[in-house]
Design a protein around this motif. Structure first.
Motif, PDB file in Angstrom:
ATOM      1  N   ALA A 135       4.310  11.421  -2.962  1.00 29.08           N
ATOM      2  CA  ALA A 135       5.040  12.688  -2.880  1.00 29.08           C
ATOM      3  C   ALA A 135       6.545  12.437  -2.746  1.00 29.08           C
ATOM      4  O   ALA A 135       7.353  13.174  -3.323  1.00 29.08           O
ATOM      5  CB  ALA A 135       4.526  13.504  -1.699  1.00 29.08           C
TER       6      ALA A 135
ATOM      7  N   GLU B  49      -3.107   2.657  -9.739  1.00 34.25           N
ATOM      8  CA  GLU B  49      -4.332   3.471  -9.709  1.00 34.25           C
ATOM      9  C   GLU B  49      -4.074   4.817  -9.035  1.00 34.25           C
ATOM     10  O   GLU B  49      -4.581   5.852  -9.464  1.00 34.25           O
ATOM     11  CB  GLU B  49      -5.438   2.722  -8.941  1.00 34.25           C
ATOM     12  N   LEU B  50      -3.275   4.778  -7.988  1.00 32.73           N
ATOM     13  CA  LEU B  50      -2.975   6.021  -7.257  1.00 32.73           C
ATOM     14  C   LEU B  50      -2.199   6.995  -8.141  1.00 32.73           C
ATOM     15  O   LEU B  50      -2.513   8.194  -8.188  1.00 32.73           O
ATOM     16  CB  LEU B  50      -2.163   5.703  -5.996  1.00 32.73           C
TER      17      LEU B  50
ATOM     18  N   TYR C  19       0.846  -1.197   0.000  1.00 34.97           N
ATOM     19  CA  TYR C  19       0.000   0.000   0.000  1.00 34.97           C
ATOM     20  C   TYR C  19       0.877   1.241   0.000  1.00 34.97           C
ATOM     21  O   TYR C  19       1.897   1.295   0.693  1.00 34.97           O
ATOM     22  CB  TYR C  19      -0.901   0.003   1.242  1.00 34.97           C
TER      23      TYR C  19
ATOM     24  N   ASP D 133      -1.723  -3.070  -8.435  1.00 33.43           N
ATOM     25  CA  ASP D 133      -2.865  -2.340  -9.005  1.00 33.43           C
ATOM     26  C   ASP D 133      -3.150  -1.060  -8.233  1.00 33.43           C
ATOM     27  O   ASP D 133      -3.431  -0.012  -8.812  1.00 33.43           O
ATOM     28  CB  ASP D 133      -4.119  -3.232  -8.987  1.00 33.43           C
ATOM     29  N   SER D 134      -3.084  -1.167  -6.912  1.00 36.85           N
ATOM     30  CA  SER D 134      -3.403  -0.013  -6.075  1.00 36.85           C
ATOM     31  C   SER D 134      -2.447   1.149  -6.328  1.00 36.85           C
ATOM     32  O   SER D 134      -2.873   2.302  -6.455  1.00 36.85           O
ATOM     33  CB  SER D 134      -3.342  -0.433  -4.600  1.00 36.85           C
TER      34      SER D 134
ATOM     35  N   PRO E 137       6.051  17.573  -4.985  1.00 36.73           N
ATOM     36  CA  PRO E 137       5.310  16.750  -4.032  1.00 36.73           C
ATOM     37  C   PRO E 137       4.299  17.586  -3.257  1.00 36.73           C
ATOM     38  O   PRO E 137       4.372  18.804  -3.241  1.00 36.73           O
ATOM     39  CB  PRO E 137       6.410  16.234  -3.107  1.00 36.73           C
TER      40      PRO E 137
ATOM     41  N   GLU F 204      -6.793   8.921   2.966  1.00 38.15           N
ATOM     42  CA  GLU F 204      -6.287  10.272   2.685  1.00 38.15           C
ATOM     43  C   GLU F 204      -7.045  11.308   3.517  1.00 38.15           C
ATOM     44  O   GLU F 204      -6.451  12.289   3.988  1.00 38.15           O
ATOM     45  CB  GLU F 204      -6.411  10.600   1.195  1.00 38.15           C
TER      46      GLU F 204
ATOM     47  N   ASP G 257       0.391   5.638  -0.021  1.00 33.77           N
ATOM     48  CA  ASP G 257      -0.571   6.741   0.015  1.00 33.77           C
ATOM     49  C   ASP G 257       0.037   7.978  -0.638  1.00 33.77           C
ATOM     50  O   ASP G 257       1.117   7.920  -1.230  1.00 33.77           O
ATOM     51  CB  ASP G 257      -1.053   7.006   1.450  1.00 33.77           C
ATOM     52  N   SER G 258      -0.655   9.100  -0.520  1.00 39.40           N
ATOM     53  CA  SER G 258      -0.210  10.312  -1.218  1.00 39.40           C
ATOM     54  C   SER G 258       1.143  10.800  -0.712  1.00 39.40           C
ATOM     55  O   SER G 258       1.925  11.366  -1.480  1.00 39.40           O
ATOM     56  CB  SER G 258      -1.245  11.427  -1.081  1.00 39.40           C
ATOM     57  N   SER G 259       1.442  10.548   0.560  1.00 42.21           N
ATOM     58  CA  SER G 259       2.751  10.988   1.071  1.00 42.21           C
ATOM     59  C   SER G 259       3.863  10.129   0.454  1.00 42.21           C
ATOM     60  O   SER G 259       4.966  10.615   0.202  1.00 42.21           O
ATOM     61  CB  SER G 259       2.796  10.916   2.604  1.00 42.21           C
TER      62      SER G 259
ATOM     63  N   ARG H 159      -8.792   4.175  -0.076  1.00 43.09           N
ATOM     64  CA  ARG H 159      -7.791   5.211  -0.331  1.00 43.09           C
ATOM     65  C   ARG H 159      -8.340   6.591   0.051  1.00 43.09           C
ATOM     66  O   ARG H 159      -7.641   7.386   0.681  1.00 43.09           O
ATOM     67  CB  ARG H 159      -7.438   5.172  -1.819  1.00 43.09           C
TER      68      ARG H 159
ATOM     69  N   LEU I 293       4.265  10.748 -15.869  1.00 42.74           N
ATOM     70  CA  LEU I 293       5.509  11.445 -15.509  1.00 42.74           C
ATOM     71  C   LEU I 293       6.634  10.467 -15.218  1.00 42.74           C
ATOM     72  O   LEU I 293       7.799  10.729 -15.495  1.00 42.74           O
ATOM     73  CB  LEU I 293       5.292  12.316 -14.269  1.00 42.74           C
TER      74      LEU I 293
ATOM     75  N   LEU J 103      -0.013  11.224 -12.430  1.00 46.04           N
ATOM     76  CA  LEU J 103       1.446  11.181 -12.369  1.00 46.04           C
ATOM     77  C   LEU J 103       2.018   9.969 -13.102  1.00 46.04           C
ATOM     78  O   LEU J 103       3.225   9.854 -13.249  1.00 46.04           O
ATOM     79  CB  LEU J 103       1.908  11.141 -10.901  1.00 46.04           C
TER      80      LEU J 103
ATOM     81  N   ILE K 152      -4.674   8.308 -10.821  1.00 45.86           N
ATOM     82  CA  ILE K 152      -5.647   9.268 -10.304  1.00 45.86           C
ATOM     83  C   ILE K 152      -4.978  10.606  -9.980  1.00 45.86           C
ATOM     84  O   ILE K 152      -5.608  11.661 -10.061  1.00 45.86           O
ATOM     85  CB  ILE K 152      -6.352   8.671  -9.054  1.00 45.86           C
ATOM     86  N   SER K 153      -3.689  10.541  -9.650  1.00 50.29           N
ATOM     87  CA  SER K 153      -2.924  11.769  -9.379  1.00 50.29           C
ATOM     88  C   SER K 153      -2.358  12.354 -10.674  1.00 50.29           C
ATOM     89  O   SER K 153      -1.655  13.362 -10.635  1.00 50.29           O
ATOM     90  CB  SER K 153      -1.750  11.466  -8.430  1.00 50.29           C
TER      91      SER K 153
END
Lengths: 115, 130
Positions: free
Chosen positions: A60, A87-88, A53, A83-84, B83, B20, A55-57, B16, A97, A94, A91-92
């Motif tokens: 980042a 997907e993250l 897993y 997959d997770s 970020p 968040e 997360d956004s941090s 998720r 990139l 990124l 959705i961001s």
């Protein structure tokens, strides 16, 4: 989270395992920036195949590594996203990139012939 | 989520978004303090729209932090490589409804995600708890 590094020719591979979240994403960030800025690694490959897993941090932290690598003219490559994680990044917005590969063989091939 | 038969992908999106949201509350509302309360409620919703019944999960998160400055509840542009500021994008991208409201002394964040459509009669768009 556990982070270890290994060297294959001129590529530095960071093997990351566990969950990457706000409690430990700074460890990932520090490890990445250490390889890019201090060790001056020109090719950094992040193995996320043992990451359940993120997360956004955590994302980042990867973005910060990408930014540092671009600033220094090096390459940052990811592989093994589940997959997770895909997907993250999607959705961001990124995913485009980053250079993302399915496995280590593909990631290393992308660095050839310079590796 | 299993009861509502969310797909695995949609289940991950809900997890998720809540993750968040909780992280944002801890970081911004409680400034990193880990001993503050966050209340989470889950409700099953349904609404009828164009002869179809849509079911959804509603998740309400309450915290006791100071009122959120709603002018700051805008996610940053994603066309720059830097970020931070991704949490709100992720929440909005994962859920169908994201609403913030000050409720007395509490902050209330309401997240809704719809799951499936099935044939039914009726035409109201009003959301109703099951």
């Amino acid at each position: 989270v556990k982070i270890s590094t290994r060297q294959i020719k001129t590529a530095t591979i960071l093997d990351v395992s566990g969950n990457i979240d706000m409690s430990n994403s700074t460890e990932v960030r520090k490890a990445l920036l250490h390889e890019i800025r201090v060790q001056k690694a020109t090719r950094v490959v992040v193995n996320l195949s043992a990451v359940n897993y993120i997360d956004s941090s955590g994302v980042a932290s990867l973005v910060e590594g990408l930014k540092a690598s671009r600033d220094l003219g090096s390459r940052l490559v990811l592989f093994g996203l589940n997959d997770s994680a895909r997907e993250l990044l999607k959705i961001s917005r990124l995913l485009k990139l980053f250079e993302v590969y399915d496995d280590e063989t593909q990631a290393m091939a992308s660095l050839a012939p310079s590796v | 989520m299993e009861m509502l038969e969310f797909s695995e992908e949609h289940g991950r999106e809900i997890i998720r978004a809540v993750d968040e949201a909780v992280a944002n509350i801890m970081r911004h509302s409680y400034h990193g303090r880990l001993d503050q309360p966050i209340e989470v409620y889950c409700n099953r919703l349904h609404r009828q729209s164009n002869g179809q019944t849509e079911q959804a999960i509603e998740i309400l998160l309450f915290d006791c932090g100071p009122a959120v400055d709603t002018t700051k509840l805008c996610a940053r542009p994603l066309d720059e490589v830097r970020p931070g500021g991704l949490g709100l994008h992720i929440i909005r991208g994962s859920m169908d409804t994201v609403e913030y409201k000050r409720a007395g002394r509490l902050n209330r964040l309401r997240l809704v995600k719809y799951v499936r459509r099935c044939k039914s009669e009726g035409g109201s768009n009003e959301e109703k708890p099951s």
